[in-house]
Design an enzyme around this catalytic site. Structure first.
Site, PDB file in Angstrom:
ATOM      1  CG  ASP A  87     -17.458 -37.998 -12.640  1.00 16.41           C
ATOM      2  OD1 ASP A  87     -17.358 -38.655 -11.595  1.00 16.41           O
ATOM      3  OD2 ASP A  87     -16.490 -37.441 -13.199  1.00 16.41           O
ATOM      4  CG  ASP A  88     -21.226 -35.291 -14.990  1.00 19.09           C
ATOM      5  OD1 ASP A  88     -20.448 -34.655 -14.255  1.00 19.09           O
ATOM      6  OD2 ASP A  88     -20.971 -35.602 -16.169  1.00 19.09           O
ATOM      7  CG  HIS A 138     -18.423 -33.741 -10.364  1.00 19.71           C
ATOM      8  ND1 HIS A 138     -17.074 -33.826 -10.575  1.00 19.71           N
ATOM      9  CD2 HIS A 138     -19.003 -33.832 -11.608  1.00 19.71           C
ATOM     10  CE1 HIS A 138     -16.828 -33.959 -11.863  1.00 19.71           C
ATOM     11  NE2 HIS A 138     -17.975 -33.952 -12.522  1.00 19.71           N
ATOM     12  CG  HIS A 142     -20.043 -30.107 -14.309  1.00 21.39           C
ATOM     13  ND1 HIS A 142     -19.371 -29.945 -15.490  1.00 21.39           N
ATOM     14  CD2 HIS A 142     -19.800 -31.382 -13.910  1.00 21.39           C
ATOM     15  CE1 HIS A 142     -18.761 -31.058 -15.827  1.00 21.39           C
ATOM     16  NE2 HIS A 142     -18.999 -31.963 -14.875  1.00 21.39           N
ATOM     17  CG  HIS A 239     -19.981 -39.782 -17.232  1.00 18.68           C
ATOM     18  ND1 HIS A 239     -18.919 -40.361 -17.897  1.00 18.68           N
ATOM     19  CD2 HIS A 239     -19.581 -38.529 -16.870  1.00 18.68           C
ATOM     20  CE1 HIS A 239     -17.911 -39.497 -17.943  1.00 18.68           C
ATOM     21  NE2 HIS A 239     -18.284 -38.387 -17.328  1.00 18.68           N
TER      22      HIS A 239
END
Length: 722
Positions: A87-88, A138, A142, A239
């Site tokens: 993620d991210d 995603h 965010h 991540h």
């Protein structure tokens, strides 16, 4: 009666281009702020809520939630299959390391990327796709979508897809909500979001195995958390961005071979589910829109980087200029104010010719001429009327003053008027002043004393703003005292004075004749001739006690016109004398010392100075607000200290400095646009004429002496000797 078509007013190019440049810079900064999550960012995270409205089959189901086509079902990953999800990202530091480890162990994964990071690092998303990984959404920035409307959700998805299309030419049907966890953590707030996401054609992917690498618990702990139990399949949450991920990379490098030895395979989500790929190719207009978006984001980052470099450069220039001014102007004042200081063996007493070029100066000319008649030094006054249409010459002739002559000529410009006056002057020492300027009785005497030194070819006087009671006049008063006169002290010490002000300057006639007199090659004839004198080997000095009171522009339009001419003329003069940089002797010295200093402090630094205020606005809007305000106040404090020193050196009251903060916010921006317009005019080959400002005649006499300053001399003037 026939009606005439109304003429459409077109904005001149010289006005339009500065506005376009400013607008483009602002747009780029806004885009950067948006892409870097500095604008429209929402870092709120909603606490857990009840889940009684969430179907039990979802809460007890797998990590893949399908709410498309008004259904609600979940899917699990088959046994001995692991779907690694990151993620991210993409992150320029850690994502390449993660990709390297995956490639090393022949594993595939799913990267849930944000639009902001994708826009800034598109090459990493392209690498993900090229190496067989799957990419999911995603959101763009965010945010916790449970706080937002469906319109904002659509915006987050569409912007995320736009970034994907520009980066890798794909769109994805996989979505992971920010701040999500396992399926049993879905509550009454997040469930409507999952249902709406499904209605837009997306599969929602959460996790059932959390490595908790964001806690940085250590490599061994991350490996234990990421290991499925009993051979079951799993969606593992990790991540590749959001901070230091070296533990994640190390754990991944050890976890992959260990689980592969246990019979696990690492596939994409659709590969594990044996479904068509979630990433599909984007073509046509959507692809080009994505490319344009990525290009603009890259451009905004590059432009911002250039602006930051420019900000650093202007900081160095401003501090260097202040340091030089404080050091050298103090040295100049100490030298010239010593009781035993003399310019030569004796005082200069010979008569002086004063040239007053005048064009439509009917409101000011009488005050100007009468102030010269009160001179303590013998003078002859030549008023050169340059084709005035308001009776300027008639007013002077009607005064019937001795030693005042009027020379009339057809309108030919200020340099021609000065040359005409020079041809009729009787004396070797020549003072030049503007038709809106008032001299003190001692001005001419103080102005010509440096000619006791035979090396001196020209002298700059101390020009002051006479109409400083209004705000715009107060701003110019600060500029004159701090920016002009303090500069002249510095340049005097460095022996590279760039300009003899048109309001108050003196020349040795023989020096002028050697350089060809006043030239009309540039709009800044005073700067042009001063540079020519330097190149001819003459010294140019500053006489602080030779005060002259001039009428400064009282409107923005008049100020614009005046400074536009000054800025453009200075550029022309620098360009005209550029060969001095490569020459020897006095010309080479001025070319390698004077020209670079004038270019840096007069052209480059003012052009970059508004970056201070641009980043002030940027910092106030996008943060950190406190540090931004503190930095700007520190810059203002340095300027205020230098201004206060300049005012004390010039024996001026400090009260006008109350207008300094507003001057820095407004006046500097005006000067920036004027300078930018001058650059554009120079680059496009434009040409301006000697522009006449509208006068009010408000400067009638020198004001009373300031505290600590010398008393004004008697108004009785001796009759000049012939």
């Amino acid at each position: 009666m026939a009606s005439h078509p109304r003429r459409r007013t077109r904005l001149p190019l010289r006005y339009l281009l500065p506005l376009v440049v400013l607008g483009a810079m602002l747009a780029m900064l806004m885009l950067r702020g948006y892409v870097h999550n500095e604008i429209l960012a929402d870092h709120r995270v909603r606490p857990a809520a009840a889940n009684d409205e969430v179907p039990r089959r979802i809460l007890d189901g797998g990590p893949v939630i399908d709410t498309r086509h008004d259904r609600a079902r979940s899917l699990r990953i088959p046994d001995h299959h692991v779907v690694l999800t990151f993620d991210d990202g993409p992150d320029p530091t850690w994502t390449p390391k993660v990709l390297d480890v995956l490639k090393k162990h022949h594993a595939h994964a799913v990267f849930f990327v944000t639009g902001t990071m994708t826009s800034r690092h598109p090459e990493l998303v392209r690498r993900m796709v090229e190496e067989g990984h799957e990419v999911g959404l995603h959101t763009f920035g965010h945010p916790d979508l449970s706080y937002h409307s469906t319109k904002r959700i659509d915006w987050e998805l569409s912007q995320n897809q736009l970034a994907l299309a520009g980066a890798a030419g794909i769109r994805s049907s996989l979505f992971r909500p920010p701040y999500s966890s396992s399926a049993n953590a879905i509550d009454n707030r997040s469930w409507p979001v999952a249902r709406y996401i499904g209605s837009r054609g997306y599969l929602t992917v959460v996790d059932d195995t959390d490595s908790e690498d964001w806690r940085k618990p250590g490599v061994e702990r991350i490996m234990r958390n990421a290991t499925p139990h009993g051979g079951r399949g799993a969606v593992v949450l990790m991540h590749d961005s959001g901070g230091d991920r070296h533990q994640t990379v190390q754990a991944l490098d050890r976890l992959l071979p260990r689980l592969q030895q246990q019979g696990y395979t690492f596939q994409t989500l659709t590969g594990a589910l044996r479904a068509p790929s979630a990433d599909t190719e984007v073509t046509g207009l959507d692809r080009w829109k994505g490319k344009a978006w990525v290009f603009l984001v890259r451009a905004s980052d590059d432009i911002t980087t250039v602006l930051v470099v420019g900000l650093a450069a202007v900081g160095v220039l401003v501090l260097a200029r202040f340091a030089l001014m404080l050091l050298l102007s103090g040295a100049h004042a100490r030298r010239t104010r010593r009781p035993d200081f003399r310019w030569g063996e004796g005082p200069v007493t010979e008569p002086v010719s004063v040239l007053v070029p005048a064009y439509n100066e009917a409101k000011c000319i009488e005050n100007t001429v009468r102030s010269l008649m009160r001179s303590e030094h013998p003078v002859e006054v030549l008023v050169i009327d340059d084709g005035s249409g308001d009776g300027t010459a008639d007013i002077v002739e009607a005064l019937g003053l001795p030693e005042v002559r009027v020379i009339r000529q057809a309108n030919a410009g200020k340099p021609a008027a000065l040359n005409r006056g020079l041809a009729h002057a009787r004396y070797d020492l020549v003072v030049m002043m503007d038709g809106d300027t008032v001299f003190e009785p001692a001005t001419v005497r103080e102005l010509v004393q440096p000619f006791a030194d035979p090396r001196v070819g020209a002298v700059a006087g101390n020009a002051k703003v006479g109409n400083k009671n209004r705000l715009i006049g107060a701003w110019q008063h600060i500029e004159y005292v701090m920016g002009f006169n303090l500069d002249r002290r510095m340049y005097d010490v460095l022996r590279c004075m760039p300009t003899i002000p048109g309001a108050v300057g003196a020349f040795r006639r023989s020096a002028l004749e050697r350089v060809g007199g006043m030239s009309d090659d540039t709009l800044a004839e005073d700067t042009d001739v001063t540079m020519a004198l330097h190149r001819d080997g003459w010294r140019v000095v500053y006489a602080e006690k030779a005060r002259a009171w001039t009428e400064a522009p009282e409107t923005v339009q008049q100020l614009w016109s005046q400074r536009y001419r000054w800025s453009y003329g200075t550029m022309q003069a620098i360009w005209k004398h550029r060969r001095a940089f490569f020459e020897r002797g006095p010309s080479g010295r001025f070319g390698r010392v004077g020209l670079p200093l004038v270019s840096l402090f007069t052209v480059v630094a003012p052009l970059l100075a508004p970056l201070i205020d641009l980043f002030l606005v940027y910092g106030l809007v996008f943060g950190p607000t406190g540090k931004t305000i503190a930095a700007w106040c520190a810059v203002l404090a340095v300027q205020a200290a230098c201004a206060a020193y300049a005012f004390r050196l010039d024996r001026e009251r400090l009260t006008p400095l109350l207008a300094l903060p507003l001057q820095q916010l407004l006046y500097r921006q005006l000067m920036y646009v004027v300078l930018l317009q001058s650059w554009i005019t120079a680059l496009t080959g434009g040409r301006l004429r000697w522009q006449k400002l509208r006068r009010t005649g408000g400067v009638t006499a020198p004001p009373a002496p300031t505290p600590g300053g010398p008393p004004l001399p008697s108004a009785t003037a001796p009759r000049p000797a012939d």
